[in-house]
Write a protein that holds these residues in place. Sequence first.
Motif, PDB file in Angstrom:
ATOM      1  N   VAL A  32       0.836  -1.194   0.000  1.00 40.50           N
ATOM      2  CA  VAL A  32       0.000   0.000   0.000  1.00 40.50           C
ATOM      3  C   VAL A  32       0.875   1.250   0.000  1.00 40.50           C
ATOM      4  N   PHE A  33       1.941   1.225   0.788  1.00 40.32           N
ATOM      5  CA  PHE A  33       2.828   2.389   0.884  1.00 40.32           C
ATOM      6  C   PHE A  33       3.713   2.520  -0.351  1.00 40.32           C
ATOM      7  N   ASP A  34       4.305   1.413  -0.803  1.00 47.99           N
ATOM      8  CA  ASP A  34       5.242   1.437  -1.932  1.00 47.99           C
ATOM      9  C   ASP A  34       5.060   0.145  -2.723  1.00 47.99           C
ATOM     10  N   HIS A  35       4.165   0.185  -3.705  1.00 44.72           N
ATOM     11  CA  HIS A  35       3.847  -1.024  -4.468  1.00 44.72           C
ATOM     12  C   HIS A  35       5.069  -1.547  -5.215  1.00 44.72           C
ATOM     13  N   ASP A  36       5.781  -0.660  -5.916  1.00 49.55           N
ATOM     14  CA  ASP A  36       6.940  -1.097  -6.699  1.00 49.55           C
ATOM     15  C   ASP A  36       8.063  -1.601  -5.797  1.00 49.55           C
ATOM     16  N   GLY A  37       8.286  -0.912  -4.679  1.00 50.51           N
ATOM     17  CA  GLY A  37       9.325  -1.347  -3.757  1.00 50.51           C
ATOM     18  C   GLY A  37       9.012  -2.708  -3.162  1.00 50.51           C
ATOM     19  N   PHE A  38       7.775  -2.910  -2.731  1.00 51.70           N
ATOM     20  CA  PHE A  38       7.404  -4.200  -2.175  1.00 51.70           C
ATOM     21  C   PHE A  38       7.520  -5.297  -3.228  1.00 51.70           C
ATOM     22  N   ASP A  39       7.100  -5.005  -4.459  1.00 54.08           N
ATOM     23  CA  ASP A  39       7.178  -6.011  -5.524  1.00 54.08           C
ATOM     24  C   ASP A  39       8.617  -6.427  -5.766  1.00 54.08           C
ATOM     25  N   LEU A  40       9.548  -5.460  -5.707  1.00 49.17           N
ATOM     26  CA  LEU A  40      10.959  -5.782  -5.874  1.00 49.17           C
ATOM     27  C   LEU A  40      11.447  -6.698  -4.756  1.00 49.17           C
ATOM     28  N   VAL A  41      11.108  -6.356  -3.513  1.00 48.91           N
ATOM     29  CA  VAL A  41      11.517  -7.183  -2.371  1.00 48.91           C
ATOM     30  C   VAL A  41      10.895  -8.573  -2.474  1.00 48.91           C
ATOM     31  N   ARG A  42       9.661  -8.642  -2.914  1.00 46.38           N
ATOM     32  CA  ARG A  42       8.991  -9.943  -3.069  1.00 46.38           C
ATOM     33  C   ARG A  42       9.725 -10.808  -4.090  1.00 46.38           C
ATOM     34  N   ARG A  43      10.102 -10.233  -5.229  1.00 48.17           N
ATOM     35  CA  ARG A  43      10.768 -10.993  -6.280  1.00 48.17           C
ATOM     36  C   ARG A  43      12.180 -11.412  -5.892  1.00 48.17           C
ATOM     37  N   ARG A  44      12.864 -10.575  -5.133  1.00 45.90           N
ATOM     38  CA  ARG A  44      14.263 -10.855  -4.773  1.00 45.90           C
ATOM     39  C   ARG A  44      14.394 -11.234  -3.301  1.00 45.90           C
ATOM     40  N   ARG A  45      13.351 -11.775  -2.740  1.00 47.25           N
ATOM     41  CA  ARG A  45      13.360 -11.989  -1.284  1.00 47.25           C
ATOM     42  C   ARG A  45      14.437 -12.966  -0.828  1.00 47.25           C
ATOM     43  N   GLU A  46      14.730 -14.013  -1.600  1.00 42.01           N
ATOM     44  CA  GLU A  46      15.707 -15.007  -1.136  1.00 42.01           C
ATOM     45  C   GLU A  46      17.087 -14.403  -0.913  1.00 42.01           C
ATOM     46  N   PRO A  47      17.696 -13.722  -1.905  1.00 40.51           N
ATOM     47  CA  PRO A  47      19.018 -13.122  -1.654  1.00 40.51           C
ATOM     48  C   PRO A  47      18.959 -11.972  -0.645  1.00 40.51           C
ATOM     49  N   ILE A  48      17.841 -11.261  -0.577  1.00 36.50           N
ATOM     50  CA  ILE A  48      17.716 -10.177   0.408  1.00 36.50           C
ATOM     51  C   ILE A  48      17.684 -10.751   1.814  1.00 36.50           C
ATOM     52  N   VAL A  49      16.900 -11.808   2.015  1.00 37.29           N
ATOM     53  CA  VAL A  49      16.839 -12.477   3.322  1.00 37.29           C
ATOM     54  C   VAL A  49      18.217 -12.990   3.718  1.00 37.29           C
ATOM     55  N   LYS A  50      18.930 -13.573   2.771  1.00 40.80           N
ATOM     56  CA  LYS A  50      20.258 -14.121   3.057  1.00 40.80           C
ATOM     57  C   LYS A  50      21.243 -13.013   3.412  1.00 40.80           C
ATOM     58  N   TRP A  51      21.155 -11.862   2.728  1.00 37.62           N
ATOM     59  CA  TRP A  51      22.074 -10.762   3.026  1.00 37.62           C
ATOM     60  C   TRP A  51      21.903 -10.297   4.467  1.00 37.62           C
ATOM     61  N   ASP A  53      20.601 -11.889   6.991  1.00 39.60           N
ATOM     62  CA  ASP A  53      20.946 -12.928   7.960  1.00 39.60           C
ATOM     63  C   ASP A  53      22.456 -13.070   8.098  1.00 39.60           C
ATOM     64  N   TYR A  54      23.169 -13.087   6.973  1.00 33.07           N
ATOM     65  CA  TYR A  54      24.613 -13.313   7.031  1.00 33.07           C
ATOM     66  C   TYR A  54      25.371 -12.109   7.586  1.00 33.07           C
ATOM     67  N   TYR A  55      25.052 -10.924   7.107  1.00 30.70           N
ATOM     68  CA  TYR A  55      25.838  -9.755   7.476  1.00 30.70           C
ATOM     69  C   TYR A  55      25.379  -9.086   8.770  1.00 30.70           C
ATOM     70  N   CYS A  56      24.099  -9.131   9.080  1.00 27.76           N
ATOM     71  CA  CYS A  56      23.604  -8.414  10.255  1.00 27.76           C
ATOM     72  C   CYS A  56      22.958  -9.318  11.306  1.00 27.76           C
ATOM     73  N   GLY A  57      22.641 -10.546  10.950  1.00 25.91           N
ATOM     74  CA  GLY A  57      21.936 -11.406  11.899  1.00 25.91           C
ATOM     75  C   GLY A  57      20.503 -10.955  12.123  1.00 25.91           C
ATOM     76  N   TRP A  58      19.937 -10.260  11.141  1.00 22.20           N
ATOM     77  CA  TRP A  58      18.558  -9.776  11.239  1.00 22.20           C
ATOM     78  C   TRP A  58      17.652 -10.639  10.368  1.00 22.20           C
ATOM     79  N   ARG A  59      16.437 -10.843  10.846  1.00 21.21           N
ATOM     80  CA  ARG A  59      15.466 -11.679  10.141  1.00 21.21           C
ATOM     81  C   ARG A  59      14.548 -10.814   9.276  1.00 21.21           C
ATOM     82  N   VAL A  60      14.236 -11.328   8.093  1.00 19.73           N
ATOM     83  CA  VAL A  60      13.292 -10.659   7.191  1.00 19.73           C
ATOM     84  C   VAL A  60      12.155 -11.630   6.878  1.00 19.73           C
ATOM     85  N   HIS A  61      10.945 -11.148   7.066  1.00 19.73           N
ATOM     86  CA  HIS A  61       9.758 -11.960   6.752  1.00 19.73           C
ATOM     87  C   HIS A  61       8.988 -11.265   5.639  1.00 19.73           C
TER      88      HIS A  61
END
Length: 359
Positions: A32-51, A53-61
Amino acid sequence: MSRTGNQLARLESEEVARGVRLLLARPLLTAVFDHDGFDLVRRRREPIVKWFDYYCGWRVHVEPRAGYARLFKTTQRPDRTRKLFDRRRYMLLCLVCAELLATPTTTVDALTMNVRLAAAAEGLPPFNLDRRSDRSALASVLRFLEEHGAIESDEVQVRADPTLITRLLAAPNPPSTVDGIGELTHESRYENAHRSLWQRHSVMRRLIDDPVVYKDELSASQLAFLTSPTGRKVVRTGIGLAGCTLEERAEGYLVVDPESIATDTRFPDDDSSAKVAALLLLDRLAQGPARFDELVEEARELLTEFRNWAKEYQSDGGAGRLTADALALLEAFGLARTENGTVRRLPAAARYAVEELND
């Protein structure tokens, strides 16, 4: 790899880097806030989640159907200069969220009545809409929830998304299970982990999350990691994958986002009187340290000279409030530090120095 393959790989790396920075700027990113931004994160979620987790130890859902992505940022050193609300509004936020979890669809009148009853039942300060301050506080809370997609509201009705409300809190441990703030942010994953894991995560968290990191603010272990060949390579690689660059100076480190995507608050910026005053006070501090009351006098002179500027501070005590707000910004951005009542300009402030042009 073919030319087409290289182009696709470059496009993926650019999109992953952008997705990382989008989440850093807005940890709860909704379609709702950023349709294009969310769509990008949705499509690239696997490498984003891994980044993260590996570099910061933060979880992305990432929840494609619900239309949101949540970065759960955790820190062992909360920054009190970057708080969202005052104590009163945080209290109301908790009460409002509790009521909306129980009754997702309600009216504004019913919600305010239940919040008032809940405050009384919990022994909290009374909530009364007859007070202007309480009306303003409630409006701030509802606006925050609406901006994050947790509610939809009009003058009469409020409709909440219980799932998004539960995603607002990023702490690794539920508040109901702990006794204090230290336990709320405790991360058990590091108890038996190798020291290098905590070094990597803690250093990257500081570099990614803070405007500037001075060496004297780092622990000996963190500094040793940053200055070692292995640690330096890990940090530079991770920051590069996020589309940023690492600037290193004798005093510390600064991560630069060339597109300012990851920046949640900008400075310098003329969108507030406090930010303008902060930049002007920075010029004064370039001449040497100053006491708080000396800076108040500087602010008073500005308010007197420019009567139509900073109208919210053009009242009794306005110069003191303007100075306090401006210094809070300078300290939050790592540009100044107050010690024993004396304010000193920090090395990173040199980036904002006004240079005289030679004829």
